[in-house]
Design a protein around this motif. Structure first.
Motif, short mmCIF file in Angstrom:
data_model
loop_
_atom_site.label_atom_id
_atom_site.label_comp_id
_atom_site.label_asym_id
_atom_site.label_seq_id
_atom_site.Cartn_x
_atom_site.Cartn_y
_atom_site.Cartn_z
N PRO A 111 0.84 -1.21 0.00
CA PRO A 111 0.00 0.00 0.00
C PRO A 111 0.87 1.25 0.00
O PRO A 111 1.97 1.29 0.55
CB PRO A 111 -0.80 -0.14 1.31
N ASP A 112 0.36 2.27 -0.70
CA ASP A 112 1.08 3.54 -0.80
C ASP A 112 1.28 4.12 0.59
O ASP A 112 0.35 4.14 1.40
CB ASP A 112 0.27 4.49 -1.67
N LYS A 113 2.54 4.59 0.80
CA LYS A 113 2.81 5.18 2.10
C LYS A 113 3.88 6.24 1.97
O LYS A 113 4.69 6.23 1.04
CB LYS A 113 3.24 4.11 3.10
N LEU A 114 3.87 7.14 2.92
CA LEU A 114 4.89 8.17 3.02
C LEU A 114 5.84 7.81 4.14
O LEU A 114 5.42 7.41 5.23
CB LEU A 114 4.25 9.54 3.28
N LEU A 115 7.13 7.98 3.85
CA LEU A 115 8.14 7.72 4.87
C LEU A 115 8.60 9.05 5.44
O LEU A 115 9.01 9.95 4.70
CB LEU A 115 9.34 6.97 4.26
N THR A 116 8.53 9.15 6.76
CA THR A 116 8.97 10.37 7.42
C THR A 116 10.40 10.18 7.91
O THR A 116 10.70 9.25 8.68
CB THR A 116 8.06 10.71 8.61
N LEU A 117 11.28 11.04 7.38
CA LEU A 117 12.69 10.95 7.74
C LEU A 117 12.93 11.59 9.10
O LEU A 117 12.09 12.36 9.59
CB LEU A 117 13.52 11.63 6.66
N PRO A 118 14.04 11.32 9.77
CA PRO A 118 14.29 11.83 11.13
C PRO A 118 14.18 13.33 11.22
O PRO A 118 13.82 13.86 12.29
CB PRO A 118 15.71 11.34 11.43
N TRP A 119 14.48 14.07 10.21
CA TRP A 119 14.40 15.54 10.30
C TRP A 119 13.03 16.08 9.89
O TRP A 119 12.87 17.27 9.70
CB TRP A 119 15.50 16.19 9.46
N GLY A 120 12.08 15.13 9.69
CA GLY A 120 10.72 15.54 9.46
C GLY A 120 10.30 15.58 8.00
O GLY A 120 9.15 15.89 7.68
N GLU A 121 11.17 15.26 7.07
CA GLU A 121 10.84 15.30 5.62
C GLU A 121 10.08 14.04 5.27
O GLU A 121 10.46 12.93 5.66
CB GLU A 121 12.13 15.41 4.80
N ASN A 122 9.01 14.16 4.47
CA ASN A 122 8.21 13.04 4.00
C ASN A 122 8.56 12.72 2.54
O ASN A 122 8.59 13.61 1.68
CB ASN A 122 6.71 13.36 4.11
N ILE A 123 8.82 11.45 2.25
CA ILE A 123 9.11 11.01 0.88
C ILE A 123 8.19 9.85 0.56
O ILE A 123 7.77 9.10 1.44
CB ILE A 123 10.58 10.59 0.72
N ARG A 124 7.83 9.71 -0.75
CA ARG A 124 6.89 8.67 -1.15
C ARG A 124 7.71 7.43 -1.55
O ARG A 124 8.53 7.46 -2.46
CB ARG A 124 6.05 9.16 -2.33
N MET A 125 7.48 6.35 -0.84
CA MET A 125 8.21 5.11 -1.06
C MET A 125 7.42 4.18 -1.97
O MET A 125 6.19 4.15 -1.93
CB MET A 125 8.48 4.41 0.28
N ILE A 126 8.12 3.39 -2.80
CA ILE A 126 7.53 2.35 -3.63
C ILE A 126 8.16 1.04 -3.18
O ILE A 126 9.35 0.80 -3.38
CB ILE A 126 7.79 2.59 -5.13
N GLN A 127 7.34 0.17 -2.57
CA GLN A 127 7.81 -1.12 -2.11
C GLN A 127 6.84 -2.20 -2.55
O GLN A 127 5.68 -1.91 -2.87
CB GLN A 127 7.95 -1.13 -0.58
N GLY A 128 7.33 -3.44 -2.58
CA GLY A 128 6.45 -4.52 -3.01
C GLY A 128 7.15 -5.86 -2.97
O GLY A 128 8.22 -6.03 -2.37
N GLN A 129 6.52 -6.78 -3.72
CA GLN A 129 7.04 -8.14 -3.77
C GLN A 129 7.98 -8.27 -4.98
O GLN A 129 7.60 -8.04 -6.12
CB GLN A 129 5.87 -9.13 -3.91
#
Length: 710
Positions: free
Chosen positions: A128-146
């Motif tokens: 499922p689509d998710k945003l990863l929040t980095l330690p300094w507060g920046e959000n990036i869109r991750m692509i993960q799967g099988q």
């Protein structure tokens, strides 16, 4: 909102593109062109990879992030072939090209599969689509799967390429190659770590952005440092090479100057040699003005060879050096003086307007040469023979002009000492005939074209023959009878006189032996010797061999030497005369009175006779001077107890004058012309029988019958 990660990605793009530019610049002048071009391609590929990562992580929605992700996949696969090619270019071992072809095929298939599948080549299903929040507060869109099978195969291929690259790098470090620095090692290690982190992130084990590009940024930065170092080293090398080249050019110029000095200048005088002289002459002809003429003068110092023999080479060299310095001081600046000859010099006189000007110039040079030269306290009076040719009158190029001057010099030397001769067309034809005659002369002895004639020497009181003078003749098959005045000098010049002289001596001895067997026991044989024969170290062996071989004794043979021979080398001539006299041979001076020191030679030479020259006999009854000379010579012979033979007795009046003066022996046409062997034999036989003195029918054509004795 600030985005440090995205900024870092974009900054890395700039660094990678700069590294690509550095690699491309280095590739144009480096010995590692393939490596640098491959590295430039890798940098461009990773720049695209980093840029697409920035697009993915900053995408506003999942769809745009997935679209950017497909291009991330594209660039991640695209960098694999140039990495392999760069490693292969550095590999000291030559590898087969087939694995690289397979690699390119595999990459193309993966790229096609990446854009064909909805999630790219990495995944067959997405989390499922998710945003990863980095330690300094920046959000990036991750692509993960099988992960699918293609992704795993691609990772395996990437690992194989990385291992191969590490192996090549390790071997280069051992070889101390400049490109294998510690920084590059660190960069490769970082790339391996980031590659592992990326694989873990794709599978969902951890959630981190793709950091492989940053690992390569470190590697690219390291490479940029290497590039700058390489360029500094190359700049220093270019400067060293430029200095070395400048030094080499200067050395080559000095070497060329030395070679030119050696090749085109005389070591003794510093003047141009023959090669340098010809170059100067060609240049002058090329710049010639039609209003003027160019004169080439060749001059040889007379009797310089004799001076070398009597005073040594050092004295003759010093003499030549002084003469060259004197000549340089007397010629014009536009003239060229050279030492193109061992015994003399050559001169190019340019800007001559009239033929009379050339004549004045020659006389000036001859006057310069006649001035005495002082060497080691001795003063030498010199003379020179000069040959002259003029451009364009006598020749059209340098070679022909020099040849014309050589012919003129040859004629001058033949004419005597201190002579000047100018080229004329007949000289070439005369010289060509001389060459032809010389060639025929070399074959004449083997082809038995020589024969001897014999002229009687008779008693003035009885008219009986006392001796025979052997005279060589040459019957040429085309030219007819060739005068000895023509071929004897040729034989002396080309070294044939020794062989011809030996044949004359042997043939004359054989003929005398035959006459002795016929009953002419008191007959002597006279043979002429040339200057070359007289100085031949084997002359005694030749004479004694012929005498003994035909059963004669040395006293049976009389050797006649012209007086001009005596002045060429007086000391050696006197020594050779004494050696011949000790063998028991008779010695006679021919053409007495025509030389320079007749009386002084009679005092030191062990001769038994001399011959009064025909020029004095011819004047008997015509002028008082000839009569006084003949009378003085005959009285001198009587006082010295020497035989004297009058040559050229052709009239009864001359014979009567000589008898009245007391001359004991005559030789001349009055008694017999030169006779061939058969005619001479019959002449002796008839004389012994009391008959006429010659057999006219056996004379050579054109000789005519011999007159009868009075």
């Amino acid at each position: 909102m600030s985005s440090p990660l995205i900024s870092a990605y974009l900054i890395s793009v700039g660094i990678l593109l700069m590294a690509a530019a550095h690699a491309a610049i280095l590739a144009r002048g480096s010995g590692h062109a393939r490596v640098n071009w491959s590295f430039a391609a890798i940098c461009v590929g990773f720049a695209g990879f980093q840029f697409c990562n920035a697009l993915q992580y900053s995408a506003p929605d999942h769809a745009r992030a997935l679209a950017a992700h497909l291009w991330v996949n594209f660039f991640s696969v695209l960098v694999i072939p140039p990495i392999a090619l760069a490693a292969a270019a550095l590999d000291p071992k030559k590898r087969s090209r087939q694995p690289f072809v397979w690699l390119m095929g595999f990459v193309l298939l993966v790229i096609g599969y990446n854009f064909f599948m909805p999630y790219g080549y990495r995944f067959y299903a997405l989390d499922p689509d998710k945003l990863l929040t980095l330690p300094w507060g920046e959000n990036i869109r991750m692509i993960q799967g099988q992960a699918n099978l293609v992704y795993r195969a691609t990772r395996l291929v990437s690992l194989i390429v990385m291992v191969y690259t590490l192996g090549v790098t390790f071997s280069l470090m051992r070889m101390k190659d400049r490109l294998s620095s510690t920084l590059i090692w660190i960069g490769l290690a970082i790339m391996l770590v980031t590659l592992a982190l990326s694989s873990m992130s794709d599978s969902g084990v951890i959630s981190v952005p793709y950091l492989g590009g940053f690992g390569f940024v470190f590697l690219a930065g390291s490479f940029s440092l290497v590039v700058r170092k390489e360029m500094r080293v190359r700049e220093l090398q270019e400067k060293r090479i430029a200095r070395a080249l400048a030094k080499e050019v200067q050395g080559r110029r000095l070497a060329d100057a030395r070679a030119d000095q050696i090749l085109h200048h005389d070591a003794l005088t510093g003047l141009p040699n023959r090669a340098g002289f010809i170059l100067c002459l060609e240049n002058m002809i090329a710049q010639h003005s039609p209003e003027t003429k160019i004169a080439v003068l060749l001059f040889d110092i007379d009797r310089l060879g004799a001076l070398k023999g009597t005073h040594g080479l050092a004295t003759s060299d010093e003499l030549l050096l002084q003469v060259s310095q004197r000549l340089r001081g007397r010629i014009r600046d536009s003239d060229v003086l050279a030492r193109s000859r061992s015994d003399g010099f050559a001169l190019i006189a340019s800007q001559i307007k009239t033929a009379s000007g050339v004549g004045v110039f020659c006389e000036k040079l001859r006057g310069t040469l006649t001035e005495a030269v002082a060497v080691e306290g001795q003063h030498f009076k010199l003379s020179a023979s000069i040959g002259l040719a003029i451009y364009p009158d006598d020749a059209t190029n340098a070679g022909e002009l020099l040849s014309a001057a050589e012919l003129a010099l040859h004629e001058a030397k033949n004419a005597g000492v201190s002579q000047i001769r100018s080229f004329h067309p007949a000289l070439k034809e005369n010289f060509r005939q001389r060459i032809g005659l010389e060639s025929a002369l070399r074959e004449a002895l083997d082809r038995k074209q020589f024969f001897l004639c014999y002229q009687p020497q008779v008693s003035a009181s009885t008219g009986r023959t006392l001796g025979m003078e052997a005279l060589i003749r040459w019957q040429h098959p085309e030219l007819g009878l060739v005068s000895p005045l023509h071929f004897i000098p040729l034989a002396e010049a080309n070294g044939l006189i020794g062989h011809i002289g030996a044949w004359v001596i042997d043939t004359a001895c054989a003929q005398l032996a035959a006459w002795r067997q016929a009953g002419h026991a008191d007959l002597r044989m006279a043979v002429n010797l040339s200057a070359t024969q007289l100085l031949d170290p084997y002359l005694e062996d030749t004479l004694l061999g012929a005498i003994a071989g035909h059963g004669l004794v040395p006293a049976d043979l009389e050797l006649e030497i012209t007086e001009s021979v005596l002045i060429q080398d007086p000391e050696q001539t006197v020594a050779r005369f004494n050696a011949l006299r000790q063998l028991g041979l008779r010695l006679s001076i021919d053409d007495f009175g025509t030389g320079y020191s007749s009386l002084s030679y009679l005092r030191v030479l062990p001769v038994q006779a001399f011959k009064l020259d025909r020029s004095f006999v011819e004047g008997l009854g015509k002028d008082e001077t000839s009569l006084e000379i003949c009378a003085s010579a005959i009285r001198l012979a009587q006082n010295l107890n020497l035989d004297i033979i009058a040559e050229g007795v052709e009239t009864q009046a001359q014979a009567e004058w000589l008898r009245a003066l007391g001359c004991p022996i005559f030789q001349g046409y009055l008694f017999a012309r030169p006779l061939v062997a058969e005619a001479a034999t019959e002449h002796l036989a008839q004389e012994r029988a009391g008959g006429p003195g010659a057999a006219g029918e056996l004379l050579l054509p054109g000789f005519g019958p011999a007159p009868l004795l009075p």
